[in-house]
Motif scaffolding. Structure first.
Motif, short mmCIF file in Angstrom:
data_model
loop_
_atom_site.label_atom_id
_atom_site.label_comp_id
_atom_site.label_asym_id
_atom_site.label_seq_id
_atom_site.Cartn_x
_atom_site.Cartn_y
_atom_site.Cartn_z
N SER A 254 0.85 -1.32 0.06
CA SER A 254 -0.03 -0.12 -0.18
C SER A 254 0.90 1.25 -0.03
O SER A 254 0.31 2.39 -0.19
N LEU A 255 2.29 1.06 0.15
CA LEU A 255 3.04 2.22 0.16
C LEU A 255 2.76 3.26 1.07
O LEU A 255 2.61 4.49 0.78
N SER A 256 2.28 2.80 2.32
CA SER A 256 1.64 3.75 3.36
C SER A 256 2.51 3.86 4.60
O SER A 256 2.78 2.90 5.18
N ARG A 257 3.10 5.14 4.99
CA ARG A 257 3.68 5.25 6.13
C ARG A 257 2.96 4.71 7.22
O ARG A 257 3.44 4.16 8.28
N THR A 258 1.54 5.43 7.34
CA THR A 258 0.74 4.98 8.32
C THR A 258 0.83 3.32 8.53
O THR A 258 0.57 3.02 9.89
N GLY A 259 0.68 2.82 7.47
CA GLY A 259 0.37 1.31 7.83
C GLY A 259 1.82 0.74 8.52
O GLY A 259 1.58 -0.26 9.24
#
Length: 453
Positions: A254-259
């Motif tokens: 998902s290329l998500s920092r949050t994840g």
């Protein structure tokens, strides 16, 4: 098998404990909750019953059905669970803050678009409340709680596989999941988003936001690890370990920092209660998985590392920081009850990508306190259940529920979380399961005490 929940009929003698009748199969909320989870996770976010908007999502409609079911059971002499349930009162308090903000918004005067947004938000809160109440009062044993969580684990794994196919094949399978045919897409599905260098794209699977997808994969991973540790049979433990690996492997795409930060927060919190051997095993499997990802998709982990270290140099981070200045005048205008729940719309104002800031604007300090109270109380109820439990399996389950609720609350800092129905249903499901576990452990404790008296 744990003991059934206890009932305290009106007019019973003080101090006398009356066990509730054993629930017959089909009388509890297991099937309804499982259906809500599967519909939320397997069907695309924008697939609705026309002419409804997001309220027409099948999972949301099941939430309304569960609210009606719970209300009817409260009127039935044998189906209602009369004992204390803290999550009922917590939800009541939260909905009271939503109602206060809704009334304040209409007192201010709303445009037609804002009024529709406010109505939609209140109705979504009621549907999600139906999921919470059905879980908290409609599951009569630990086995039923485990059943719902197993369904959740399989549903989140199916979502992970859809996301993996999007990332690997560049084919958006959600465009072909128009089932049953009478459902229609509200608008185009969320597509792929280029991020980083090379051919890397962000994917959202069946969710409505990339961050939502990554957060739900973290929660699915935590639940899968629990069953990989505590399932009764070795084969089941191996199956859930496989599901955990799949979901862990999907979080980076998902290329998500949050994840990534949510995963780190969840694991760090669980390390506080895990045995050293479990922590070591998780680290070994995680390192092996990271090495495999590096071999199969070079550059993915480097892109994630660059995103994490970019700080305010990243445009999305800088934009979120600028939102505070943009939002400040609106907060000063209505600091206590806000501008009205559901009235901050992308069509009228800029996106905030921060549910807590959006709640401050629309619900004021009262709204923020209500949301914080809902999440904190759910985590504390799960923690209270953990203190009552003696077996490692039950204690780990309570810890997972508490940590998952905290992780979802932290993740809401990064996007407009309560707008997205899969996140909303998942959060309220976990809150309800925390209440169910509290009630079941309390019943077991009372039965144990009365048996030794």
């Amino acid at each position: 098998m744990t003991s059934p929940a206890l009932s305290f009929p009106v007019g019973s003698a003080p101090g006398r404990v009356h066990p509730a009748p054993v629930q017959r199969p089909g009388r509890d909320a297991t099937v309804g909750l499982a259906l809500a989870v599967l519909l939320a996770y397997l069907l695309p976010h924008r697939l609705i019953f026309p002419p409804l908007t997001i309220l027409g999502r099948p999972a949301v409609l099941v939430g309304f059905g569960l609210l009606v079911w719970w209300t009817l059971t409260r009127l039935h002499p044998t189906l209602a669970r009369r004992g204390p349930q803290p999550m009922r009162w917590v939800l009541t308090g939260y909905l009271a803050t939503v109602a206060a903000s809704y009334a304040a918004g209409h007192a201010r005067g709303l445009s037609a678009l804002e009024s529709a947004g406010a109505d939609r938000t209140v109705l979504m809160a009621l549907a999600a409340g139906g999921v919470l109440l059905a879980a908290a009062d409609g599951l009569g044993s630990r086995d039923r709680i485990d059943t719902v969580l197993r369904v959740f684990c399989w549903g989140s794994t199916a979502m992970a596989l859809i996301g993996l196919s999007q990332f690997s094949l560049r084919i958006n399978l959600t465009n072909h999941l128009q089932l049953p045919p009478l459902l229609t897409f509200q608008r185009d599905q969320i597509g792929f988003s280029i991020r980083g260098t090379g051919d890397l794209v962000r994917v959202a699977s069946t969710t409505g936001h990339y961050i939502e997808f990554s957060l739900l994969m973290v929660i699915g991973l935590l639940v899968a690890i629990h069953f990989a540790r505590f399932s009764d049979h070795r084969r089941d433990r191996q199956i859930y370990l496989t599901l955990a690996i799949i979901q862990a492997g999907v979080i980076p795409i998902s290329l998500s920092r949050t994840g990534v930060l949510a995963l780190a927060a969840g694991l760090l919190l669980l390390v506080l209660v895990w045995p050293l051997r479990t922590t070591f095993n998780v680290l070994i499997v995680g390192a092996a998985l990271a090495a495999l990802i590096q071999v199969l998709r070079p550059g993915l982990l480097a892109t994630l590392r660059a995103l994490l270290l970019a700080g305010d140099r990243d445009p999305s981070v800088a934009g979120r920081l600028e939102d505070y200045d943009y939002a400040a005048p609106f907060v000063r205008d209505s600091p206590l009850l806000g501008r009205g729940v559901g009235t901050w719309l992308p069509e009228l104002y800029q996106m905030l990508d921060n549910q807590w800031l959006a709640t401050l604007i629309t619900g004021g300090l009262v709204g923020v306190a209500g949301l914080a109270f809902l999440l904190l109380a759910g985590a504390l109820v799960a923690a209270r259940a953990r203190r009552r439990l003696a077996d490692p399996r039950g204690r780990d389950l309570a810890a997972v529920l508490a940590v998952a609720i905290v992780v979802l609350g932290i993740g809401a800092l990064a996007f407009d979380a309560l707008y997205y129905s899969t996140y909303l249903i998942t959060l309220h499901l976990l809150l309800g399961l925390a209440g169910a576990l509290w009630r079941v452990t309390r019943a077991d404790r009372i039965n144990d005490d009365s048996g030794t008296a």
